[in-house]
Design an enzyme around this catalytic site. Structure first.
Site, mmCIF file in Angstrom:
data_model
loop_
_atom_site.group_PDB
_atom_site.id
_atom_site.type_symbol
_atom_site.label_atom_id
_atom_site.label_comp_id
_atom_site.label_asym_id
_atom_site.label_seq_id
_atom_site.Cartn_x
_atom_site.Cartn_y
_atom_site.Cartn_z
ATOM 1 N N TYR A 59 0.632 -0.894 0.093
ATOM 2 C CA TYR A 59 0.098 -0.094 -0.101
ATOM 3 C C TYR A 59 0.848 1.496 -0.116
ATOM 4 C CZ TYR A 59 -5.466 0.199 -0.221
ATOM 5 O OH TYR A 59 -6.291 0.744 -0.628
ATOM 6 N N GLU A 61 0.004 4.993 -0.513
ATOM 7 C CA GLU A 61 -1.174 6.166 -0.365
ATOM 8 C C GLU A 61 0.039 7.026 -1.069
ATOM 9 O OE1 GLU A 61 -5.220 5.714 0.677
ATOM 10 O OE2 GLU A 61 -4.253 6.798 1.451
ATOM 11 N N ASP A 205 -4.211 14.631 -25.232
ATOM 12 C CA ASP A 205 -5.332 13.038 -25.044
ATOM 13 C C ASP A 205 -3.849 11.996 -26.082
ATOM 14 O OD1 ASP A 205 -5.688 11.089 -24.056
ATOM 15 O OD2 ASP A 205 -7.516 10.831 -23.994
ATOM 16 N N THR A 231 -1.977 6.499 -21.836
ATOM 17 C CA THR A 231 -1.712 5.611 -21.962
ATOM 18 C C THR A 231 -0.505 4.944 -21.987
ATOM 19 O OG1 THR A 231 -2.050 4.017 -24.123
ATOM 20 C CG2 THR A 231 -4.066 4.673 -22.257
ATOM 21 N N LYS A 234 0.269 1.259 -24.900
ATOM 22 C CA LYS A 234 -1.011 0.824 -26.264
ATOM 23 C C LYS A 234 0.546 0.720 -27.107
ATOM 24 C CE LYS A 234 -5.482 2.687 -25.208
ATOM 25 N NZ LYS A 234 -6.042 3.992 -25.815
ATOM 26 N N ARG A 240 -0.679 -2.201 -18.258
ATOM 27 C CA ARG A 240 -2.267 -1.599 -18.588
ATOM 28 C C ARG A 240 -2.012 -0.171 -17.585
ATOM 29 N NH1 ARG A 240 -6.104 -1.973 -21.782
ATOM 30 N NH2 ARG A 240 -4.860 -3.643 -22.422
HETATM 31 C C1 LIG Z 1 -7.262 4.025 -24.768
HETATM 32 C C2 LIG Z 1 -7.563 5.760 -25.059
HETATM 33 C C3 LIG Z 1 -8.375 6.339 -23.393
HETATM 34 C C4 LIG Z 1 -8.000 5.395 -22.473
HETATM 35 O O1 LIG Z 1 -7.484 4.446 -21.999
HETATM 36 P P1 LIG Z 1 -7.606 3.263 -20.405
HETATM 37 O O2 LIG Z 1 -6.280 3.181 -20.479
HETATM 38 O O3 LIG Z 1 -8.538 2.335 -21.495
HETATM 39 O O4 LIG Z 1 -8.651 4.226 -19.593
HETATM 40 C C5 LIG Z 1 -8.577 7.814 -23.440
HETATM 41 N N1 LIG Z 1 -8.508 8.461 -24.598
HETATM 42 C C6 LIG Z 1 -7.939 7.957 -26.024
HETATM 43 C C7 LIG Z 1 -7.142 8.927 -26.762
HETATM 44 C C8 LIG Z 1 -7.052 6.477 -25.461
HETATM 45 O O5 LIG Z 1 -7.629 5.894 -27.416
#
Ligand SMILES: *Cc1c(COP(=O)(O)O)cnc(C)c1O
Length: 412
Positions: A59, A61, A205, A231, A234, A240
């Site tokens: 843990y 935090e 994003d 993320t 990807k 993840r």
């Molecule tokens: C994949 C993605 C997310 C979200 O990612 P998660 O890990 O599935 O929550 C947010 N924004 C964009 C543009 C994405 O391609």
């Protein structure tokens, strides 16, 4: 190193054969079908080892040096290493590596910069905006007032003129760039210019292209955006999870927006795995990988165009391709079903005119497996063969199995 240490150690199989069977079944599925889902990849055995480590027990935090729990001295080092590696990899003054997912990272970015009811300008959902860009089913659509820009219905390119004009009309508090299905580079400088003109924050994003950025195969949003959300699973090929990058002046607001505002304890096993992935992404091998991902996507896009698919924007700059399969006699939803049955696993996606009957494919996973341009041409022919009814499902499955058999994601 073993692929899935727990399974190979046989501990799980002895204790819980039901779950061991499921895990092995998924490994077999991933190894015998073709993974063309643009958001997926095969993370390394080293990353899997960190994920399966006893750091999962801890843990923690708070942040390194300022935790709410005792015994954090070792995991603190793991988080500091992850942060330093992320900063170096992307040239950012600050990195937060605690976000549990891409969506959590976007939530935290909004929490750092916005108040409920603020106006936000983002790519509309029918054109490839993510759920967190204003879907009524998501917190974003409920708590903020989203205005959507689009893409040109003919070219599929972001309609920058419309975006600028909507920004002038609506004076948003933040502008979001980034998409789940955009195959081209984004003009970050232009977004910055518009944001400055209307006094908005710019949030990039970059969940999809951030791995290409790490490998020098896509432009880096960090110099332009106030906050970059991403993320780690990807193209970046880590565990993840999510992360945020920003300048020093927003560092404290971003950190507080992640913890304690939107999350509790950090997942230290995942953060250690992120550190491992950032380490891998800093190598020349990863740079070569990122460029091969793009080279493969270009060949796959050209192959699909040659087979009669309508390729959005006429091609790709990234790992991602979207196509309209309608000229082959089937829409995206039906096509996905037929292709998945044949072992070709991919997604539906929106098309430039705003309906969601396209297909989205990516080359991150197949490139990790070691496939090159030759295999991309084979894949394009297989996809068309199945949809045109030239290759029946059984034969396609066999051909896919033969193809992927030569490129095991986890050899041995
Ligand atoms: C994949 C993605 C997310 C979200 O990612 P998660 O890990 O599935 O929550 C947010 N924004 C964009 C543009 C994405 O391609």
């Amino acid at each position: 190193m073993s692929v899935v240490p727990v399974i190979e150690a046989d501990v799980l199989r002895r204790q819980d054969p039901e779950l061991a069977e499921i895990l092995l079944g998924e490994l077999a599925r991933q190894s015998t079908t073709l993974q063309l889902v643009a958001a997926e990849n095969f993370t390394s055995p080293a990353v899997l080892a960190a994920l399966g480590s006893p750091l999962a027990n801890k843990y923690a935090e708070g942040y390194p040096g300022a935790r709410h729990h005792g015994g954090c001295e070792i995991v603190d080092v793991a988080e500091r290493v992850a942060v330093e590696r992320a900063k170096a990899l992307f040239g950012a003054e600050h990195a937060n590596v605690q976000a549990h997912s891409g969506s959590s990272a976007v939530l935290a970015a909004y929490a750092a910069l916005l108040r409920p009811g603020d106006t936000v300008l983002a790519l509309g959902l029918p054109y490839g905006g993510h759920l967190t860009h204003g879907s009524p089913a998501n917190f974003s659509g409920r708590w903020f007032d989203f205005v959507g820009y689009g893409v040109d219905a003919e070219t599929g390119i972001v309609d920058y003129a419309q975006m600028r004009s909507l920004a002038r009309t609506h004076r948003p508090k933040a502008i979001v760039c980034g998409s789940i299905a955009y195959p081209r580079h984004i003009d970050h400088a232009l977004f910055r210019e518009v944001a400055d003109e209307v006094g908005a924050y710019l949030i990039a994003d970059a969940a999809h292209p951030i791995g290409l950025v790490a490998g020098g195969a896509a432009p880096n949003p960090v110099p332009y955006a106030d906050i970059v959300c991403a993320t780690t699973h990807k193209v970046l090929r880590g565990p993840r999870g999510g992360m945020l990058l920003c300048g020093s002046e927003l560092a404290e607001r971003v950190d507080r927006a992640v913890f304690p505002f939107t999350q509790g304890g950090a997942q230290m096993h995942t953060i250690a795995a992120k550190a491992v992935a950032f380490g891998e992404a800093a190598t020349p091998a990863f740079t070569a990988y990122a460029h091969q991902v793009v080279a493969n996507a270009r060949v796959l896009a050209a192959g699909l165009a040659g087979e009669g698919f309508v390729v959005t924007t006429g091609g790709t700059d990234t790992h991602l391709i979207t196509v309209d399969p309608l000229p082959l006699g089937v829409d995206g939803r039906a096509a996905r079903g037929q292709l998945t049955a044949a072992g070709l696993v991919l997604d539906c996606c929106p098309l430039p005119h705003g309906d969601s009957r396209g297909l989205r494919l990516g080359t991150a996973a197949v490139t990790t497996q070691g496939m090159g341009e030759g295999e991309m041409a084979t894949i394009a022919a297989l996809l068309a063969g199945v949809l045109r009814g030239r290759v029946d499902t059984r034969r396609a499955r066999d051909e896919v199995r033969d193809l992927v058999g030569g490129f095991p994601p986890y050899p041995g």
